[in-house]
Design a protein around this motif. Structure first.
Motif: not given
Lengths: 279, 163
Positions: A155-163
């Motif tokens: 979820s951190d990786i996906i959150g960062y990709l979105y960011h």
């Protein structure tokens, strides 16, 4: 741990891209003059602009009371917007619209890379307790709908990709709308983004910071404004180096419409002259 | 006669010792801080206690409805706290039996157990007795279900906390 490996990895990757961009072109070349806009370029540029608008706004919509949640918006708005942008980009490349393809890649690159600089300030502020939360980690949790269990590495990786995608979308919007500018043009854009962020639901309601973050003291505003200024400056330096041509969209559209109107008036006049001469 | 009195005194002392040890042991395992709250001190570390609890839940045919990881959740907003998880659990059969009869009982469902690390490093398994809440609906079957729920929760908490 407040700062995670994912935080550090994304920041380092982004800073590497910033460094490469600035080292590769140490000074900004003189931009090409603005060429007239075509209807094809306008249509494809418009599609890319719509796609760029969707990325950041799904968060605003998701955190507005009564609106759909992030998992649904991610699936039915964000992913289609990526496909739309991809199609517009490919079509522009096939049609040989060099100016548009240049503005698309530079916008995405400059916006995403500059987000790393924003993150350096943001994460420093977060570690010192000035920021209400580590936003990319929250984005991941919201996208995966796993608030109860909290963040995971995925979820951190996906959150960062979105960011970083949101950063790219702001860069893309700027290059599509404004084209080549000096670095301070993007600095103004960074400040405008900051102002927008400070009065919209993600910060005001979801993070309960109040308008301009002032409900929790001046720390949020200071850190966030500094972060967006840094984002704007770095994005501006990259745009100044890599966007090839001048010409802002409103001016080009005006030229296109005015040119079409003039052309149709002229052709109708010449038609009348021809008809009269035939008589 | 003298021998009998020695035996009686010995038995009395023995009973007192056994009773004291038993009370002390019980106090270590279960302390009622207020009327309905039960805190059981675990002999295991935090993660092992949570694991033992989920294992016990499965063994008893219960389903974990949700796990709320307060510690992980709060790390996003910059709070660094000790381990604390709420496990919500239930048995679909129980809901199937009670909710058609009295939908308002849904307010008390599912059951939950809170596992947390205390300041002294001990792991505590906490829960509230729900029997009084279930009884407040004024139905014998619902009240019985509440008592069963308390027995089950107590059993689960003991299983999670024991060595």
């Amino acid at each position: 741990m407040l700062i995670t490996v994912v935080d550090v990895t994304f920041v380092l990757a982004g800073l590497t891209f910033v460094t490469i961009g600035l080292v590769r072109r140490k000074s900004a070349p003189e931009p090409e003059p603005a060429l007239p806009l075509t209807w094809a370029e306008l249509s494809l540029g418009g599609a890319a602009l719509v796609a760029a608008g969707i990325g950041p706004n799904i968060l605003v919509v998701a955190l507005t009371p009564g609106m759909p949640e992030m998992p649904a918006l991610g699936k039915y708005a964000l992913l289609p917007s990526l496909a739309l942008l991809g199609l517009a980009w490919v079509a522009a490349a096939i049609a040989g619209l060099r100016r548009l393809t240049n503005r698309i890649w530079v916008g995405i690159y400059a916006g995403a890379a500059a987000t790393a600089v924003l993150d350096v300030v943001r994460l420093t502020g977060f570690s010192l307790g000035f920021m209400p939360g580590n936003m990319p980690r929250m984005f991941g949790v919201l996208l995966f709908d796993q608030m109860a269990v909290g963040p995971s590495t995925i979820s951190d990786i996906i959150g960062y990709l979105y960011h970083y995608w949101v950063g790219a979308c702001f860069g893309l919007t700027y290059t599509l709308m404004v084209g080549w500018t000096r670095w301070w043009g993007a600095l103004i854009w960074g400040v405008l983004i900051e102002l927008g962020m400070m009065v919209t639901p993600p910060m005001v309601i979801a993070m309960d910071t109040g308008y301009f973050g002032l409900k929790q003291g001046p720390g949020i505003l200071i850190v966030s404004l500094t972060a967006h200024v840094a984002y704007g400056v770095i994005m501006g330096l990259l745009i100044q180096r890599y966007v090839r041509s001048r010409g802002h969209l409103p001016g080009l559209v005006w030229q296109l419409l005015w040119g079409s109107a003039r052309h149709s008036v002229l052709s109708s006049r010449s038609g009348k002259v021809n008809t009269q001469s035939e008589i | 006669m003298r021998i009998m009195s020695y035996i009686a005194v010995g038995a009395l002392v023995g009973a007192i010792v056994v009773g004291t040890v038993s009370i002390a042991a019980r106090a270590a395992r279960a302390q009622t801080s207020d009327g309905n709250r039960v805190d059981v001190v675990s002999s295991k570390r935090f993660d092992a206690t949570v694991k033992a609890l989920t294992t016990a839940l499965k063994r008893e045919g219960m389903m974990v409805v949700a796990t709320i990881d307060h510690q992980n959740m709060l790390s996003m907003v910059g709070a660094s706290i000790k381990g604390s998880k709420t496990i919500e659990f239930g048995k679909p059969d129980m809901g199937k039996m009670l909710l058609p009869m009295a939908p308002e009982v849904g307010l008390e469902m599912p059951g939950k157990i809170y596992v947390w690390e205390r300041g002294d490093g001990k792991t505590i398994v906490s829960y509230r007795k729900v029997a009084p809440l279930y009884a407040s609906y004024g139905d014998k079957k619902i009240a019985q279900a509440g008592m069963m729920m308390d027995m089950m929760t107590s059993k689960l908490a003991e299983a999670a906390a024991k060595r």
